[in-house]
Design a protein around this motif. Structure first.
Motif: not given
Length: 472
Positions: A74, A71, A69, A66-67, A62-64
């Motif tokens: 978090e 959403r 795309g 956002d990078q 999940r850390e990646h």
């Protein structure tokens, strides 16, 4: 007094492999075990740990998001109770597979109890005596717990009990960063546990190459706190256990002990078999036949302390099982050395380690690659790691490798097979490498090695039509 051709003490991976070989030649055997059945690998080792690691890798991804795309990452949360329940469900399935394999002989050949040697051919099993022509010791090992820490035992976790936890602790200390400590420590960190690790060296996952050691130390220290001074002392507090390392003190809820494993030879009466024991209570044994000299006793698996991994234990079990029913001992060659730590990136040692090559004064060169700029690793957002491959300076024959790389487990297998075939760096480069795969990084390291050695080169990294086939 009962008698049999062969008595096997221990029903783990080595003992079960020995039983299969013995059963090919005789039905007059007994397997003796006083602990939970199902093998260390299936119950508390290889398999449940990989279930936990898979959950940690999936959640850590999940850390990646956002990078990429994606959403909403978090908002993801972990139900550790369900995670551990899942680990145990699959663990029980793996253990069930082992138990099913025992069905055809368990009722007739399995004896439950603790075996102790009366002499080299006589065993006492909880008061019942058995006379055996040959005896196999395959009693396995258990986690080390320092005697000075016994007063704090209720805070301790180890590889034998961690998978029984209903929920995960919030704060965890990990003592030791070999295979077990690194795998479980990183996995628990990725699952949201506050992990602090303690070690006295930089041999992460068994690495011995100084350059890889420094790289690994930097990488894992950036993921969770690592204290390189070890643990000085422990003390209780009102809210947990305080771990003192140098001038630092950290409070934890539990402490995972991963400082190695101890052979299960306590109170076995080994002093009665007629050989001198070392200061750890272990008998000498012949490495190629696994016989204890001048006795009818063989020893195999984790109890030897040599190579505590499943495939080695199984091979040793086959060797002792075969020799136990022969009129004379047979010497067997071992497979290429191969150990893998399922950290992320994977860590692997193949064949000769850097440390062993230096110790023995070998004339070797090192081919190197960094995975920080490797194409497929970048695509996967896993572009961390180094790979070093070692080759004979004069011939270019591959000798070994130390790996810290994404999907390193697969490259380790390719290299172990290459070492077993005795091929050179130049011959390895004539093999196909697809694009884009992480194995292209291995090719880069092989090219680097090929430039440094004196072995025969081919003009295009292709074998000419007149060249003999590899292995021919």
């Amino acid at each position: 007094m009962k008698s049999c051709d062969v008595a096997i003490i221990g029903a783990g991976s080595a003992g079960l492999s020995a039983r299969r070989e013995v059963a090919r030649e005789t039905d007059d055997y007994v397997v003796i075990d006083d602990g939970p059945l199902g093998t260390t690998c299936a119950r508390v080792g290889c398999m449940p740990s990989k279930v936990l690691i898979q959950a940690a890798e999936d959640f850590g991804r999940r850390e990646h998001f956002d990078q990429l795309g994606i959403r909403g990452g978090e908002g993801l949360s972990l139900d550790s109770r369900q995670t551990m329940n899942h680990v145990r469900q699959l663990r029980d399935r793996f253990v069930g597979g082992v138990m099913k394999g025992m069905e055809e002989w368990r009722d007739t050949h399995l004896m439950r109890g603790r075996a102790r040697f009366v002499d080299g051919n006589t065993l006492d099993v909880d008061g019942e005596r058995i006379r055996a022509g040959r005896v196999v010791i395959a009693t396995g090992s258990r986690p080390v717990i320092p005697g000075a820490w016994e007063a704090h035992r209720e805070y301790f976790l180890d590889s034998d009990n961690i998978f029984e936890q209903e929920v995960l602790p919030e704060r965890l200390g990990v003592v030791g960063l070999g295979v077990i400590g690194l795998e479980l420590g990183q996995a628990l960190h990725n699952l949201g546990v506050g992990v602090t690790a303690y070690t006295l060296d930089k041999r992460f996952g068994g690495l011995s190459d100084p350059e890889l050691q420094e790289y690994a130390a930097g990488y894992f220290s950036s993921r969770f706190p690592v204290k390189f001074k070890g643990v000085d002392r422990l003390e209780r507090s009102d809210t947990g256990l305080v771990v003192h390392a140098g001038d630092e003190a950290t409070e934890v809820d539990r402490l995972l002990l991963a400082m190695g494993r101890r052979p299960n030879v306590d109170d076995m009466g080994l002093e009665n078999i007629g050989v001198e024991l070392d200061d750890k209570g272990m008998p000498p044994f012949e490495r190629d036949t696994l016989r204890i000299p001048d006795t009818s006793v063989f020893i195999a698996g984790d109890v030897t302390g040599d190579h505590p991994v499943l495939h080695e234990a199984a091979d040793e079990g086959r060797i002792v099982g075969y020799n136990a029913v022969q009129s004379s001992d047979h010497c067997f060659r071992r497979r290429q050395g191969l150990t893998i730590t399922f950290s992320s990136p994977n860590i692997a040692i193949v064949g000769r380690s850097h440390e062993s090559l230096v110790r023995d004064g070998a004339a070797f060169e090192t081919g190197k690659v960094s995975y920080e700029g490797q194409g497929r690793a970048l695509v996967m957002l896993e572009n961390k790691g180094l790979l070093h491959v070692y080759g004979d300076r004069e011939t270019g024959r591959l000798l070994g490798a130390e790996i810290m790389a994404p999907r390193g487990e697969h490259m380790a297998h390719l290299l172990s097979w290459s070492l077993a075939a005795g091929i050179t760096a130049h011959q390895a480069l004539s093999m196909p490498f697809y694009h884009p795969v992480v194995e292209e990084g291995l090719r880069t390291a092989l090219r680097d090695l090929a430039k440094k050695v004196e072995g025969k080169r081919t003009p295009l990294e292709l074998m000419r039509c007149e060249d003999p086939p590899i292995g021919g």
